[in-house]
Design a protein around this motif. Structure first.
Motif, PDB file in Angstrom:
ATOM      1  N   VAL A   1       0.835  -1.207   0.000  1.00  0.00           N
ATOM      2  CA  VAL A   1       0.000   0.000   0.000  1.00  0.00           C
ATOM      3  C   VAL A   1       0.869   1.256   0.000  1.00  0.00           C
ATOM      4  N   VAL A   2       1.889   1.258   0.857  1.00  0.00           N
ATOM      5  CA  VAL A   2       2.767   2.431   0.936  1.00  0.00           C
ATOM      6  C   VAL A   2       3.503   2.648  -0.390  1.00  0.00           C
ATOM      7  N   ALA A   3       3.946   1.566  -1.017  1.00  0.00           N
ATOM      8  CA  ALA A   3       4.620   1.683  -2.315  1.00  0.00           C
ATOM      9  C   ALA A   3       3.692   2.301  -3.356  1.00  0.00           C
ATOM     10  N   ALA A   4       2.413   1.926  -3.321  1.00  0.00           N
ATOM     11  CA  ALA A   4       1.450   2.505  -4.261  1.00  0.00           C
ATOM     12  C   ALA A   4       1.311   4.001  -4.053  1.00  0.00           C
ATOM     13  N   VAL A   5       1.358   4.448  -2.800  1.00  0.00           N
ATOM     14  CA  VAL A   5       1.272   5.874  -2.496  1.00  0.00           C
ATOM     15  C   VAL A   5       2.503   6.605  -3.013  1.00  0.00           C
ATOM     16  N   VAL A   6       3.687   6.069  -2.741  1.00  0.00           N
ATOM     17  CA  VAL A   6       4.921   6.705  -3.201  1.00  0.00           C
ATOM     18  C   VAL A   6       4.951   6.777  -4.726  1.00  0.00           C
ATOM     19  N   GLU A   7       4.519   5.720  -5.377  1.00  0.00           N
ATOM     20  CA  GLU A   7       4.490   5.709  -6.847  1.00  0.00           C
ATOM     21  C   GLU A   7       3.609   6.830  -7.385  1.00  0.00           C
ATOM     22  N   ARG A   8       2.403   6.965  -6.834  1.00  0.00           N
ATOM     23  CA  ARG A   8       1.495   8.007  -7.299  1.00  0.00           C
ATOM     24  C   ARG A   8       2.056   9.399  -7.050  1.00  0.00           C
ATOM     25  N   LEU A   9       2.654   9.597  -5.890  1.00  0.00           N
ATOM     26  CA  LEU A   9       3.233  10.901  -5.572  1.00  0.00           C
ATOM     27  C   LEU A   9       4.391  11.244  -6.496  1.00  0.00           C
ATOM     28  N   ALA A  10       5.252  10.258  -6.760  1.00  0.00           N
ATOM     29  CA  ALA A  10       6.412  10.502  -7.616  1.00  0.00           C
ATOM     30  C   ALA A  10       6.001  10.911  -9.016  1.00  0.00           C
ATOM     31  N   ALA A  11       4.885  10.389  -9.488  1.00  0.00           N
ATOM     32  CA  ALA A  11       4.407  10.742 -10.824  1.00  0.00           C
ATOM     33  C   ALA A  11       4.037  12.215 -10.921  1.00  0.00           C
ATOM     34  N   GLU A  12       3.725  12.825  -9.785  1.00  0.00           N
ATOM     35  CA  GLU A  12       3.270  14.214  -9.783  1.00  0.00           C
ATOM     36  C   GLU A  12       4.307  15.186  -9.237  1.00  0.00           C
ATOM     37  N   CYS A  13       4.985  14.799  -8.132  1.00  0.00           N
ATOM     38  CA  CYS A  13       5.967  15.682  -7.499  1.00  0.00           C
ATOM     39  C   CYS A  13       7.024  14.829  -6.836  1.00  0.00           C
ATOM     40  N   GLY A  14       8.185  14.745  -7.440  1.00  0.00           N
ATOM     41  CA  GLY A  14       9.248  13.909  -6.913  1.00  0.00           C
ATOM     42  C   GLY A  14       9.696  14.345  -5.534  1.00  0.00           C
ATOM     43  N   SER A  15       9.708  15.643  -5.266  1.00  0.00           N
ATOM     44  CA  SER A  15      10.161  16.133  -3.965  1.00  0.00           C
ATOM     45  C   SER A  15       9.233  15.663  -2.856  1.00  0.00           C
ATOM     46  N   THR A  16       7.930  15.773  -3.064  1.00  0.00           N
ATOM     47  CA  THR A  16       6.969  15.308  -2.072  1.00  0.00           C
ATOM     48  C   THR A  16       7.114  13.811  -1.857  1.00  0.00           C
ATOM     49  N   ALA A  17       7.267  13.073  -2.945  1.00  0.00           N
ATOM     50  CA  ALA A  17       7.411  11.621  -2.841  1.00  0.00           C
ATOM     51  C   ALA A  17       8.641  11.246  -2.030  1.00  0.00           C
ATOM     52  N   MET A  18       9.747  11.962  -2.208  1.00  0.00           N
ATOM     53  CA  MET A  18      10.970  11.625  -1.480  1.00  0.00           C
ATOM     54  C   MET A  18      10.833  11.936   0.009  1.00  0.00           C
TER      55      MET A  18
END
Length: 389
Positions: A70-87
Motif C-alpha cells: 500500500v505504501v509503495a502505491a502511495v509513493v508511486e502516485r506521488l512521484a508521478a506528480e511531485c518527486g520532492s513530495t514523494a521523497m
C-alpha cells in the motif's frame, strides 16, 4: 524478512483519498516546489491530515496497519506528480520502520495520527554513501545522558521534521559497528548547516546537519548499542529500497504517459500527420513502455517475495532499486528524445522528471554498491565484509 499482506480494498480506499489530494494540492504546487526549491509543506501537511503518513503504523497506536504494498502505491502516485513530495514521504516511511520496531509509544502514536514527521539521518561527510560505516560519535556523560557529535552530509527534510533516526558509532566501540538514536528536532546542539540547490528533487530539503555536543537521554537509543547496522539492514533497507523502486516507477510511468500524449496530439502542419504515425516513433514509445512495465512486474514480485517470506526476498530487495534506478534514467532520457525540442520546455514536465530521476542512482546504497551486494549474495558471501561492519 516479511511484511503485511494487503488486499485490494485498502489500496483502493487509500488511492482514492490520495487522488483527491493530488488534484487539489500536490499537482498544482509541483512546478513551484521545483522552480523555487521550496519544501512541499502544504502537500505534506495535507497527506498527514488525511492519515496517509500513518499507513504503516500499527492499529494499536491508531495507524492504518498497512504493509509495504500500500505504501509503495502511495509513493508511486506521488512521484508521478511531485518527486520532492514523494521523497519526503519515502524517507518518513523508512524512518518509521525503525520507530515502529524500537521507538517510544508516544512518537509511534504521533506518526500514526499524522502529527509527527520523521526522516533518516545516516549519510556523513566522512563515510559518504557508505551509510553502514558511521563516523559520528556517541559518548556517555557523567549525568547519564549521551553526547552525539557528527557532520551529516545529506538529510532529507532537514529542519522540517519532528525527529531524526540518527546513526553513530556505538557508545561502547566493541559493541558493534553502529547505534541508532531517535533525536528530537530542536535539540540543543543540532543545526542545519547548509542549503540545498540540487539538479532534481529540489524541494526535498536534503541539507547537511551537524550535531555538536547534542545531548539525548540513554532511552533515545533504538535497539541495543552496536545493533544499529542489523536494524538498518533488517528494518530500514527493505522499506528504503522497495519504496525507491516505487518512486522510480512513478517517475517512469508519468514520463511514458506524457510522451504518449505528446506524440498523439502533435501534428506536422506540412503533412497533416501526427508524430505517432511514424513507425519509428511508435517503436521508441513501445520500448519505453516495455521497460517501465518490466520494472512494475519486478517490483510486484519483490513485494510478493517479502509478503510470503520467500528465500530470495533479500536478493529481490537488493536488485529492485538497482533495476529501478537504471530503468528510470533510461526511460526519462528516452522520453526526452522522443519528444524532441518540446521536452526541453518546462510545460511538458518531462525535464523535471528527467532531473528528478537522476537521484536514484546515487542515493545510498548506490547502484554500484547494490550490484556488488547482489553479487555477494548470489555467490554465498556476506552482504558486507567484516571490516565494514
Amino acid at each position: 524478512m516479511t511484511t503485511t499482506v494487503d488486499n485490494a480494498h485498502p489500496i483502493t480506499d487509500v488511492t482514492s483519498t490520495l487522488g483527491t489530494l493530488i488534484d487539489d494540492v500536490i499537482r498544482p504546487q509541483a512546478t513551484t516546489v521545483d522552480r523555487e526549491g521550496v519544501f512541499p509543506r502544504q502537500g505534506v501537511d495535507a497527506l498527514a491530515a488525511a492519515g496517509l503518513l500513518g499507513l504503516a503504523s500499527s492499529t494499536e497506536v491508531g495507524g492504518g496497519g498497512h504493509g509495504m504494498r500500500v505504501v509503495a502505491a502511495v509513493v508511486e502516485r506521488l512521484a508521478a506528480e511531485c518527486g520532492s513530495t514523494a521523497m519526503v514521504v519515502l524517507m518518513h516511511y523508512a524512518a518509521t520502520a525503525v520507530i515502529e520496531a524500537h521507538g517510544p509509544r508516544e512518537v509511534r502514536a504521533g506518526i500514526a495520527t499524522g502529527g509527527h514527521l520523521t526522516t533518516l539521518a545516516f549519510s556523513e561527510y566522512g563515510s559518504r554513501s557508505h551509510f553502514w560505516s558511521p563516523t559520528g560519535t556517541a559518548t556517555a556523560t557523567d549525568d547519564g545522558s549521551v553526547r552525539l557529535d557528527a557532520r551529516k552530509s545529506w538529510v532529507t527534510s532537514a529542519g522540517e521534521v519532528d525527529s531524526y533516526v540518527w546513526s553513530s558509532l556505538p557508545v561502547t566501540l566493541a559493541a558493534g559497528p553502529m547505534t541508532l538514536w531517535l533525536v528530537p528536532a530542536g535539540s540543543a546542539g543540532l543545526s542545519v548547516t547548509g542549503d540545498f540547490d540540487g539538479l532534481g528533487l529540489r524541494g526535498n530539503g536534503s541539507r547537511p546537519m551537524t550535531a555538536d555536543g547534542l545531548r539525548v537521554p540513554s532511552t533515545a537509543m533504538m535497539a541495543a548499542d552496536g545493533a544499529g547496522l542489523d536494524t538498518a539492514l533488517g528494518a530500514v533497507l527493505p522499506w528504503f529500497l522497495v519504496l525507491n523502486a516505487a518512486f522510480c516507477l512513478g517517475l517512469a510511468q508519468s514520463a511514458v504517459a506524457e510522451a504518449g500524449r505528446h506524440v498523439t496530439r502533435t501534428t506536422l502542419a506540412h503533412t497533416g500527420a501526427a508524430l505517432r504515425d511514424a513507425p519509428v516513433t511508435r517503436r521508441d514509445l513501445a520500448r519505453l513502455m516495455i521497460r517501465t512495465d518490466a520494472l512494475r512486474a519486478f517490483l510486484g514480485d519483490t513485494l510478493t517475495a517479502l509478503e510470503t517470506g520467500r528465500d530470495d526476498a533479500m536478493l529481490r530487495v537488493l536488485q529492485v532499486k538497482a533495476l529501478a534506478g537504471e530503468t528510470v534514467a533510461d526511460v526519462t532520457d528516452g522520453a526526452m528524445q522522443l519528444c524532441g525540442g518540446s521536452a526541453f520546455r518546462k510545460e511538458l514536465g518531462l525535464e523535471r522528471r528527467f532531473r528528478d530521476s537522476r537521484a536514484a542512482r546515487v542515493m545510498a546504497p548506490t547502484t554500484d554498491a547494490l550490484h556488488d551486494f547482489v553479487g555477494r549474495v548470489a555467490t554465498g558471501l556476506p552482504l558486507l565484509d567484516e571490516a565494514n561492519r
